[in-house]
Write a protein that holds these residues in place. Sequence first.
Motif, PDB file in Angstrom:
ATOM      1  N   GLN A  26       0.775  -1.208   0.002  1.00 12.89           N
ATOM      2  CA  GLN A  26       0.092   0.095   0.101  1.00 12.89           C
ATOM      3  C   GLN A  26       0.799   1.391   0.005  1.00 12.89           C
ATOM      4  O   GLN A  26       1.726   1.586   0.853  1.00 12.89           O
ATOM      5  N   LEU A  27       0.683   2.212  -0.783  1.00 14.16           N
ATOM      6  CA  LEU A  27       1.572   3.301  -1.117  1.00 14.16           C
ATOM      7  C   LEU A  27       1.198   4.323   0.263  1.00 14.16           C
ATOM      8  O   LEU A  27      -0.183   4.185   0.698  1.00 14.16           O
ATOM      9  N   ASN A  28       2.117   4.837   1.146  1.00 13.60           N
ATOM     10  CA  ASN A  28       1.822   5.308   2.220  1.00 13.60           C
ATOM     11  C   ASN A  28       3.105   6.544   2.436  1.00 13.60           C
ATOM     12  O   ASN A  28       3.856   6.821   1.250  1.00 13.60           O
ATOM     13  N   LEU A  75      -7.134   2.770  -4.497  1.00  8.10           N
ATOM     14  CA  LEU A  75      -7.006   1.220  -4.097  1.00  8.10           C
ATOM     15  C   LEU A  75      -6.594   1.020  -3.004  1.00  8.10           C
ATOM     16  O   LEU A  75      -5.457   1.633  -2.672  1.00  8.10           O
ATOM     17  N   THR A  76      -7.035   0.078  -2.138  1.00  5.69           N
ATOM     18  CA  THR A  76      -5.927  -0.632  -1.096  1.00  5.69           C
ATOM     19  C   THR A  76      -5.572  -1.869  -1.456  1.00  5.69           C
ATOM     20  O   THR A  76      -5.878  -2.495  -2.466  1.00  5.69           O
ATOM     21  N   LEU A  77      -4.540  -2.449  -1.175  1.00  4.44           N
ATOM     22  CA  LEU A  77      -3.965  -3.566  -1.186  1.00  4.44           C
ATOM     23  C   LEU A  77      -4.999  -4.622  -1.123  1.00  4.44           C
ATOM     24  O   LEU A  77      -5.048  -5.732  -1.957  1.00  4.44           O
ATOM     25  N   ASP A  78      -5.771  -4.580   0.069  1.00  2.51           N
ATOM     26  CA  ASP A  78      -6.674  -5.683   0.084  1.00  2.51           C
ATOM     27  C   ASP A  78      -7.816  -5.635  -1.081  1.00  2.51           C
ATOM     28  O   ASP A  78      -8.268  -6.768  -1.542  1.00  2.51           O
ATOM     29  N   ARG A  79      -8.270  -4.353  -1.512  1.00  2.00           N
ATOM     30  CA  ARG A  79      -9.279  -4.368  -2.589  1.00  2.00           C
ATOM     31  C   ARG A  79      -8.652  -4.564  -3.813  1.00  2.00           C
ATOM     32  O   ARG A  79      -9.387  -5.363  -4.723  1.00  2.00           O
TER      33      ARG A  79
END
Length: 108
Positions: A26-28, A75-79
Amino acid sequence: EVDRDAEIRQITVKGNSRFTGAVLVQLNGYYRDELDLPANLEGVLVLQVQRGSPAQRIGLRPGDVIRSLNGERNLTLDRFQELVGEGARGWRLTIQRGNRVINSFVSG
């Protein structure tokens, strides 16, 4: 201040997918700072792409940010994993690569 020690979950896409071989996070804030990306940029960051993998063949590169997948933004990593797991006949991608925005279509 960015916490370099914050736990960062990464996934390696496996199985029968056009994204197989991509290592994603996930980009943070940490990665935005490290890669000098805009503070408001959201999405999934490609950390690595395995040589010869389907992900490399569709053109993914380390440092790419997947901003949207089939029209889903932020987008999230989970999605991302859910969407890829559902399978599709094709993928509409919006990728940020440095200062460029790339829109592409990849068949499923």
